[in-house]
Design a protein around this motif. Structure first.
Motif, PDB file in Angstrom:
ATOM      1  N   HIS A  60      86.004  29.506  66.574  1.00 38.95           N
ATOM      2  CA  HIS A  60      84.615  29.937  66.366  1.00 38.95           C
ATOM      3  C   HIS A  60      84.274  31.158  67.200  1.00 38.95           C
ATOM      4  N   TRP A  61      83.438  31.977  66.634  1.00 34.62           N
ATOM      5  CA  TRP A  61      82.723  33.013  67.375  1.00 34.62           C
ATOM      6  C   TRP A  61      81.408  33.224  66.644  1.00 34.62           C
ATOM      7  N   HIS A  62      80.325  32.850  67.290  1.00 33.27           N
ATOM      8  CA  HIS A  62      78.992  32.994  66.709  1.00 33.27           C
ATOM      9  C   HIS A  62      78.049  33.447  67.821  1.00 33.27           C
ATOM     10  N   PRO A  63      78.039  34.763  68.096  1.00 36.46           N
ATOM     11  CA  PRO A  63      77.324  35.294  69.259  1.00 36.46           C
ATOM     12  C   PRO A  63      75.808  35.175  69.189  1.00 36.46           C
ATOM     13  N   GLN A  64      75.252  34.791  68.059  1.00 35.13           N
ATOM     14  CA  GLN A  64      73.799  34.624  67.968  1.00 35.13           C
ATOM     15  C   GLN A  64      73.365  33.199  68.298  1.00 35.13           C
ATOM     16  N   SER A  65      74.292  32.357  68.739  1.00 31.36           N
ATOM     17  CA  SER A  65      73.953  30.964  69.043  1.00 31.36           C
ATOM     18  C   SER A  65      74.000  30.725  70.552  1.00 31.36           C
ATOM     19  N   ARG A  66      73.849  29.481  70.940  1.00 32.60           N
ATOM     20  CA  ARG A  66      73.843  29.118  72.362  1.00 32.60           C
ATOM     21  C   ARG A  66      75.171  29.461  73.038  1.00 32.60           C
TER      22      ARG A  66
ATOM     23  N   HIS B  16      85.562  30.717  71.009  1.00 32.28           N
ATOM     24  CA  HIS B  16      86.081  29.451  71.537  1.00 32.28           C
ATOM     25  C   HIS B  16      86.792  28.666  70.438  1.00 32.28           C
ATOM     26  N   VAL B  17      87.453  27.607  70.865  1.00 35.45           N
ATOM     27  CA  VAL B  17      88.184  26.713  69.971  1.00 35.45           C
ATOM     28  C   VAL B  17      87.638  25.308  70.178  1.00 35.45           C
ATOM     29  N   HIS B  18      87.574  24.556  69.091  1.00 35.27           N
ATOM     30  CA  HIS B  18      87.266  23.126  69.154  1.00 35.27           C
ATOM     31  C   HIS B  18      88.510  22.369  68.698  1.00 35.27           C
TER      32      HIS B  18
ATOM     33  N   HIS C   3      83.868  23.314  74.134  1.00 35.77           N
ATOM     34  CA  HIS C   3      84.115  24.703  73.733  1.00 35.77           C
ATOM     35  C   HIS C   3      85.213  25.266  74.639  1.00 35.77           C
ATOM     36  N   ILE C   4      86.410  25.416  74.124  1.00 30.34           N
ATOM     37  CA  ILE C   4      87.535  25.927  74.896  1.00 30.34           C
ATOM     38  C   ILE C   4      87.559  27.436  74.702  1.00 30.34           C
ATOM     39  N   PRO C   5      87.313  28.221  75.772  1.00 23.75           N
ATOM     40  CA  PRO C   5      87.190  29.672  75.601  1.00 23.75           C
ATOM     41  C   PRO C   5      88.490  30.328  75.152  1.00 23.75           C
ATOM     42  N   THR C   6      88.330  31.356  74.336  1.00 24.37           N
ATOM     43  CA  THR C   6      89.456  32.155  73.862  1.00 24.37           C
ATOM     44  C   THR C   6      89.004  33.609  73.831  1.00 24.37           C
ATOM     45  N   ALA C   7      89.922  34.485  73.565  1.00 19.78           N
ATOM     46  CA  ALA C   7      89.565  35.855  73.206  1.00 19.78           C
ATOM     47  C   ALA C   7      89.115  35.817  71.748  1.00 19.78           C
TER      48      ALA C   7
END
Length: 192
Positions: free
Chosen positions: A89-95, A100-102, A119-123
């Motif tokens: 996922h990448w949805h910069p308009q959300s919280r 990140h990866v689920h 939310h596991i951070p990724t590039a």
């Protein structure tokens, strides 16, 4: 994108109205009208691809006058029942603004540290990276013999035009505190 997807699935890319020509608006892109596709492979996985993008002008000599920029993505690998295995996922308009990866709940036991809401951070990931991961790690069978050079070429095209590959600006250095405003040590109380 069609070349990238053809490495693992026969799918039609569906765009929102005006998705080929309307400038200044965020468009939606899905596969097969948002139906998951069934790549071949040992685990009988499903793949769902969703993106938001915008057509923007290019002010660089020698380039086409327009390019497409990604505004959000949600790519999900599911098991044969449609339950999430891994979601990118990448949805910069959300919280949660960062990519990140689920991990899907089907991959996790109860009472564990990792869970499907984490939310596991990724590039930021390209679709080419997700498809490569499916082939190399999740045992999805490629439909093309030339999948490796196709993904490498499309990823190189993607990286040549993306704007987020540029280094972020250097961090500003905070001034050293003066004697009056020295930071306190944790745990030390200060009287008023």
């Amino acid at each position: 994108m069609q070349d990238t997807l053809s490495c693992v699935a026969k799918a039609k890319i569906t765009l929102s109205e005006g998705g080929y020509t309307t400038v200044g608006r965020v468009h939606g892109l899905t596969l097969n009208r948002n139906e998951a596709v069934k790549p071949k492979g040992a685990h009988h996985l499903l793949l769902r691809v969703q993106m938001q993008y915008e057509i923007v002008p290019v002010d660089e000599p020698g380039r086409d006058p327009w390019r497409v920029t990604t505004r959000a993505y949600n790519h999900e690998v599911q098991n044969s029942s449609g339950e999430g295995v891994v979601s990118y996922h990448w949805h910069p308009q959300s919280r949660v603004k960062d990519p990140h990866v689920h991990l899907g709940h089907t991959q996790l036991a109860k009472d564990v540290v990792l869970h499907n809401k984490l939310h596991i951070p990724t590039a930021r990931l390209s679709l080419e990276g997700v498809i490569r991961h499916c082939i190399e790690e999740l045992q999805v069978k490629p439909l093309r013999d030339d999948w490796d050079p196709v993904l490498a070429t499309r990823k190189a095209d993607f990286e040549a035009f993306r704007k987020w590959n540029q280094s972020p600006p250097a961090p500003t250095v905070a001034p050293k505190p003066d004697a009056k405003n020295k930071p306190r040590r944790p745990g030390k109380r200060r009287s008023l």
